[in-house]
Write a protein that holds these residues in place. Sequence first.
Motif, PDB file in Angstrom:
ATOM      1  N   ASP A 143      20.038  60.659  14.442  1.00 10.76           N
ATOM      2  CA  ASP A 143      19.961  61.880  13.652  1.00 10.76           C
ATOM      3  C   ASP A 143      19.226  63.007  14.376  1.00 10.76           C
ATOM      4  O   ASP A 143      19.341  64.169  13.998  1.00 10.76           O
ATOM      5  CB  ASP A 143      19.267  61.592  12.315  1.00 10.76           C
ATOM      6  N   LEU A 144      18.483  62.676  15.437  1.00 16.67           N
ATOM      7  CA  LEU A 144      17.735  63.698  16.174  1.00 16.67           C
ATOM      8  C   LEU A 144      18.647  64.462  17.128  1.00 16.67           C
ATOM      9  O   LEU A 144      19.519  63.876  17.755  1.00 16.67           O
ATOM     10  CB  LEU A 144      16.601  63.059  16.979  1.00 16.67           C
ATOM     11  N   ASP A 145      18.409  65.765  17.225  1.00 21.85           N
ATOM     12  CA  ASP A 145      19.164  66.531  18.217  1.00 21.85           C
ATOM     13  C   ASP A 145      18.414  66.509  19.548  1.00 21.85           C
ATOM     14  O   ASP A 145      17.307  65.978  19.656  1.00 21.85           O
ATOM     15  CB  ASP A 145      19.441  67.962  17.738  1.00 21.85           C
ATOM     16  N   VAL A 146      19.028  67.074  20.557  1.00 18.58           N
ATOM     17  CA  VAL A 146      18.495  67.038  21.919  1.00 18.58           C
ATOM     18  C   VAL A 146      17.089  67.635  21.989  1.00 18.58           C
ATOM     19  O   VAL A 146      16.201  67.072  22.636  1.00 18.58           O
ATOM     20  CB  VAL A 146      19.434  67.796  22.884  1.00 18.58           C
ATOM     21  N   HIS A 147      16.871  68.746  21.311  1.00 15.29           N
ATOM     22  CA  HIS A 147      15.571  69.423  21.370  1.00 15.29           C
ATOM     23  C   HIS A 147      14.466  68.541  20.791  1.00 15.29           C
ATOM     24  O   HIS A 147      13.363  68.483  21.334  1.00 15.29           O
ATOM     25  CB  HIS A 147      15.619  70.761  20.635  1.00 15.29           C
ATOM     26  N   ASP A 148      14.777  67.864  19.689  1.00 18.69           N
ATOM     27  CA  ASP A 148      13.770  66.991  19.083  1.00 18.69           C
ATOM     28  C   ASP A 148      13.430  65.825  20.004  1.00 18.69           C
ATOM     29  O   ASP A 148      12.258  65.450  20.134  1.00 18.69           O
ATOM     30  CB  ASP A 148      14.272  66.448  17.738  1.00 18.69           C
ATOM     31  N   ILE A 149      14.433  65.259  20.630  1.00 17.74           N
ATOM     32  CA  ILE A 149      14.196  64.142  21.543  1.00 17.74           C
ATOM     33  C   ILE A 149      13.363  64.603  22.732  1.00 17.74           C
ATOM     34  O   ILE A 149      12.402  63.942  23.126  1.00 17.74           O
ATOM     35  CB  ILE A 149      15.531  63.522  22.011  1.00 17.74           C
ATOM     36  N   VAL A 150      13.709  65.756  23.284  1.00 24.48           N
ATOM     37  CA  VAL A 150      12.958  66.286  24.427  1.00 24.48           C
ATOM     38  C   VAL A 150      11.516  66.580  24.022  1.00 24.48           C
ATOM     39  O   VAL A 150      10.580  66.302  24.783  1.00 24.48           O
ATOM     40  CB  VAL A 150      13.648  67.544  25.014  1.00 24.48           C
ATOM     41  N   ASP A 151      11.320  67.125  22.816  1.00 27.56           N
ATOM     42  CA  ASP A 151       9.952  67.378  22.334  1.00 27.56           C
ATOM     43  C   ASP A 151       9.161  66.076  22.235  1.00 27.56           C
ATOM     44  O   ASP A 151       8.004  66.005  22.653  1.00 27.56           O
ATOM     45  CB  ASP A 151       9.973  68.074  20.974  1.00 27.56           C
ATOM     46  N   ARG A 152       9.785  65.054  21.688  1.00 24.57           N
ATOM     47  CA  ARG A 152       9.102  63.765  21.564  1.00 24.57           C
ATOM     48  C   ARG A 152       8.799  63.177  22.940  1.00 24.57           C
ATOM     49  O   ARG A 152       7.714  62.638  23.161  1.00 24.57           O
ATOM     50  CB  ARG A 152       9.940  62.786  20.748  1.00 24.57           C
ATOM     51  N   LEU A 153       9.774  63.277  23.844  1.00 26.50           N
ATOM     52  CA  LEU A 153       9.542  62.775  25.198  1.00 26.50           C
ATOM     53  C   LEU A 153       8.419  63.542  25.887  1.00 26.50           C
ATOM     54  O   LEU A 153       7.594  62.952  26.591  1.00 26.50           O
ATOM     55  CB  LEU A 153      10.823  62.869  26.033  1.00 26.50           C
TER      56      LEU A 153
END
Length: 174
Positions: A143-153
Amino acid sequence: MDNYYSWNAWMQQMMEQMKEQQKIIDQLTQKIEKLQSSDQRKTVIEKIEYHFDQLKIETLEGTLQIGLSPQGIAESEIEDLYKGQTNDHHLNNLMTSHVPNHIDEYVRIHSLPLSSEHREKIISDINKQLPERFQQYQRQHPDLDVHDIVDRLSKEVQSSVIQYLNNYKREDTP
């Protein structure tokens, strides 16, 4: 009368020049018409072979789609191609900008002496792990978009850098 003859001679010379120019214009017009009406051979390129291994590429940006046509691919498949490119772009940005910045910020704040070789080794080690971590996030959180994943990473990298450099700082100080 002398004036009359010189004027008349000049007019005669001008008429001759105009006749010559008109003759040249007529010849050129005929050549153009002949070229336009004749069946010219058209160049047809049937096959182009790309030899990418023979190219030296220093910077590669943008989108390259060879052999793909909108009729040959479903819309969702095209979107998947762009998502992959977007993922790569954001992941590359994380690797080239955020990771070094997190390290440099910690080193600056804590006045930690860190050699450039050690810094590069840390960056390299983290960057090797990021693509797999990115995919893991995608599988675990679709459900996460690319920006959210990059922020978490990015937060994960920052936390890991802090933890690693804290341990390094303790080992380095007597």
